[in-house]
Design a protein around this motif. Structure first.
Motif, short mmCIF file in Angstrom:
data_model
loop_
_atom_site.label_atom_id
_atom_site.label_comp_id
_atom_site.label_asym_id
_atom_site.label_seq_id
_atom_site.Cartn_x
_atom_site.Cartn_y
_atom_site.Cartn_z
N ALA A 34 49.05 42.53 34.55
CA ALA A 34 47.87 41.67 34.66
C ALA A 34 47.49 41.48 36.13
O ALA A 34 46.33 41.63 36.51
N VAL A 63 43.25 36.21 36.11
CA VAL A 63 44.17 36.21 34.97
C VAL A 63 44.02 34.89 34.22
O VAL A 63 44.15 33.82 34.81
N SER A 111 43.89 43.11 37.53
CA SER A 111 42.67 42.32 37.33
C SER A 111 42.33 41.41 38.50
O SER A 111 43.16 41.12 39.35
N SER A 160 42.28 39.73 32.96
CA SER A 160 43.40 39.89 32.03
C SER A 160 43.66 38.59 31.32
O SER A 160 43.46 37.51 31.89
#
Lengths: 269, 263, 261
Positions: free
Chosen positions: A208, A215, A212, A47
């Motif tokens: 995020a 990040v 993910s 992300s």
């Protein structure tokens, strides 16, 4: 086409080195991205978060090949990109579906362009329409769909022509909370199923962290890499178990603090 | 919006750059005028296509001698009265139909039946009723301009934000005052749009009427100078009426933008 | 009226009242027209009774004169419009997609559009005479502008996202025009046709009135000159039918082509 070969690296690796993007000329010249280097592994879910105006959408469109790079390079599997290509697929925030095509025809578009025979097109399209839970809506036009359904069509059409890399520009930004969460879970499942590289732009820290493995936090004016946070969460449980866990809270705090510093400095200026 | 970039001129001091840009933008027109000048008397007979220099000379002469003004003023008078009446009647009708069912029921059928008739087809009817002359031209301009104004003011008055009406009621506006205190001001921008659409239509209607049913006015002058073979005058008058139409549209737009500062 | 059909849902009185409300004014006007004419309150020359006009309309239709003149008018208007549509769309779309074409046409469109196109009729009579060709060219020149401007503006306004979407799915720049740009600009292009259609009729009628050569405009003017006012009214009725018919046709085509909007 992605290949998983034992412990070897998967395809779909994005290498960004010393990237710079400048808009305009003369007095209107603004630097959107400066000196950004970053690598996304094949099959990784990354992300990108940052304050608005940090150039995160610009970054995504540069990777997609829609915008010209001012200097530096972006390479996919060591091959520098040159314009848009079918190895990368974008999911747009405002869907960007073709309004004159039905759901089914939107999903088959990429396959038509690739010259896939009609019968094969139909079975592939049906598979992805089923995957995003839109069976029964094949003959609807985009205007007849809700925002959430449109975005699922957007995801299905991009998956259907099998790009190695999915580039998602705040895809759930315009949707309300329950729908967002449902689509986030669906996206996690799809990612686990089809094993694509995903670069996911968002301004929502929780989204995020939840989605993910890493990040990327960006600074703004001009945008560049601030920090990268590895998110090593146990995601085997339910959403509730994950988001209420202490480690989730820790990751969220880390990212939030880093992002907040960035917004604070801006305000002082 | 995407706009041309390859013809942008860069790197000059601001005022010079502006002038240079304008020049570059208008080069194609210059080329056309030049071709016209060169073609006249060589490729085509000068009588059939008088060169621009001759036409400009003729325009200057028409203005200096004042010959054009009597006709121009008559044309402007016709357009002014016709358009003015259509604005008055059109706004009344449009707002009235939007706010009152009986009014709408009465007029709607006439508007939907006359809507697809090109109004210039009514010029012979205007001659029947009013004879050849100013009244017939005014009638045609009036009829041609009426519909766009009615339609725009009707749509605007139907769509007036109900919150505006409620907040006015809350603050004590009576139903009678509502019309001119709330409804009318709220529809003004769309009425302006209707008038903006009507202005070019007015010129088409005017010239049509003057070609067929008049013995004065610029349209009449264009036709007769063509008939007697005075082609420079014919072209000069076309340029004059086109320039007037252009100025009328631009002038209206400028005025509107100044008046409607809140939009 | 089919009474059996009403048995199911009951006699729909409110619908009948609605229709009555919306057409009563027309009925009154038509009756008044006939009565005033019959009583001779208005001179026959200004306003013949409705029945006399209808009789004349039927007579002209049966002897073929009306159909022939309508054919002439439609032929001139529609051929001219077709030429303008093809050229206008090509020039408009090219202007939006190509800087050089835009540079060339932009000032020409800026200057050409405001010209009251009707004023060029005497010029076209001088250049091309008073026949069909002259009228067709005049219609084509006059209707070119709205078609070109609408095609240009709607092509310019095609969302970048749609173009990007197609590119990422493998559409080449050459195919982009047909696959994305044209379908996306179609609503605006059709709007241009809808503006141009009445204009094509306006130009044709006025040209026919000024220059003759048959057609409904000429039929009207002949009626004025020979003091046969029924003929003027009858021709206007035909024009009304043509106007309504073409308008409906374009709306129908639009709704069929743009059912996705």
């Amino acid at each position: 086409m992605w290949v998983r070969q034992g412990d070897q690296l998967m395809d779909g690796r994005v290498t960004i080195s010393e990237l710079e993007k400048v808009y305009g000329e003369g007095a209107e010249r603004t630097k959107a991205i400066e000196n950004l280097s970053f690598e996304v592994e094949g099959g990784e879910f990354v992300s990108v978060v940052g304050p608005s105006g940090c150039g995160k959408s610009t970054l995504l469109y540069l990777i997609a090949g829609f915008l010209d790079i001012t200097s530096g390079t972006i390479a996919v599997d060591d091959e520098p990109i040159d314009g848009p290509g079918t190895d990368r697929g974008v999911v747009f925030q405002d869907y960007a579906l073709f309004p004159w095509r039905t759901v089914f025809e939107n999903v088959t578009y990429g396959l038509e362009e690739d010259g896939v025979p009609k019968e094969e097109r139909q079975s592939i399209a049906q598979k992805y329409i089923d995957l995003v839970d839109l069976d029964g809506f094949e003959d609807k036009y985009p205007k007849e769909l809700s925002g959430g359904m449109k975005q699922r069509v957007g995801i299905a059409r991009t998956l259907a022509y099998e790009p190695k890399i999915l580039l998602m520009d705040e895809p759930f930004g315009a949707l309300d909370q329950p729908l967002r969460e449902a689509l986030q879970d669906q996206l996690r499942d799809i990612w686990a199923d089809v094993g694509k590289t995903i670069v996911f732009i968002t301004h929502d820290v929780e989204e995020a962290v939840y989605l993910s493995e890493r990040v990327l936090i960006m600074t703004r004016h001009p945008g560049t890499k601030k920090t990268v946070t590895e998110v090593d969460l146990d995601r085997s449980g339910t959403r509730e178990e994950i988001v209420t866990s202490d480690e989730f809270a820790d990751y969220k705090n880390t990212v939030w603090k880093s992002l907040h510093e960035e917004t604070q400095t801006e305000v002082k200026l | 919006m995407r706009h041309a970039t390859s013809r942008r001129i860069e790197g000059l001091p601001a005022p010079i750059q502006g002038v240079a840009q304008t020049l570059v933008d208008w080069i194609p027109l210059g080329i056309l005028v030049l071709l016209w000048e060169l073609a006249s008397g060589t490729v085509v007979a000068e009588a059939v296509l008088p060169p621009p220099t001759t036409v400009v000379g003729e325009i200057v002469e028409l203005i200096v001698t004042g010959d054009v003004f009597s006709h121009l003023f008559i044309s402007l008078f016709r357009i002014g009265v016709g358009l003015g009446l259509s604005i008055l009647a059109g706004v009344l009708l449009g707002v009235g139909m939007a706010r009152s069912d009986p009014v709408e029921n009465f007029f709607d059928i006439f508007l939907s039946m006359t809507y697809p008739i090109p109004k210039t087809a009514l010029v012979p009817l205007a001659i029947l009723w009013l004879g050849v002359g100013t009244e017939a031209a005014i009638l045609i301009v009036f009829l041609a301009c009426l519909l766009p104004i009615v339609l725009n003011s009707y749509n605007a008055a139907v769509d007036v934000d109900q919150n505006l009406v409620w907040s006015a009621q809350m603050m004590g506006t009576s139903d009678r005052e509502m019309l001119y205190k709330v409804i009318f001001p709220a529809t003004v921008p769309e009425i302006m749009t209707g008038i903006r659409q009507a202005v070019p239509i007015a010129f088409i209607a005017l010239v049509s009427a003057e070609l067929i049913a008049s013995n004065q006015g610029i349209g009449y002058l264009i036709l007769t100078s063509g008939q007697i073979g005075n082609y420079p005058t014919m072209f000069a008058n076309i340029v004059i009426i086109s320039a007037v139409a252009f100025v009328a549209v631009r002038g209206f737009e400028e005025t509107r933008d100044r008046v409607l500062v809140w939009t | 009226m089919d009474v059996t059909a009403d048995a199911e849902g009951g006699f729909d009185l409110s619908r009948v009242i609605d229709i009555g409300k919306s057409i009563y004014s027309l009925v009154i006007l038509l009756v008044l027209w006939e009565v005033v004419g019959q009583l001779g309150l208005i001179h026959y020359y200004f306003l013949p009774p409705l029945s006399a006009i209808i009789a004349r309309f039927i007579e002209l239709t049966l002897n073929g004169e009306m159909l022939y003149n309508a054919y002439l008018t439609l032929y001139r208007a529609l051929v001219g419009l077709a030429i303008a549509s093809v050229l206008g769309v090509i020039v408009g779309v090219l202007s939006a997609r190509n800087d050089l074409v835009d540079w060339f046409f932009d000032p020409i469109i800026k200057i050409g559009y405001p010209i009251p196109i009707i004023s060029l009729i005497p010029v076209f009579m001088l250049w091309f005479g008073i026949g069909d060709i002259s009228k067709i060219i005049m219609v084509a020149v006059g209707t070119f502008w709205p078609v070109a401007i609408n095609a240009r503006d709607s092509t310019r306004q095609v969302q970048t996202n749609l173009i990007w979407s197609a590119q990422m799915m493998g559409t080449s720049d050459r195919r982009l025009l047909w696959r994305v740009v044209m379908p996306a600009a179609l609503p605006g292009i059709l709007t241009g046709f809808q503006i141009a259609m009445p204009l094509s009729l306006i130009i044709t009628f006025v040209f026919e009135m000024v220059a003759g050569g048959g057609g409904l405009g000429a039929l009207e003017i002949a009626g004025v000159r020979s003091f046969q006012s029924e003929q003027v009214y009858a021709a206007i009725i035909a024009i009304m039918f043509i106007g309504i018919g073409l308008d409906r046709l374009l709306r129908f085509t639009r709704s069929r082509l743009l059912h996705w909007t």
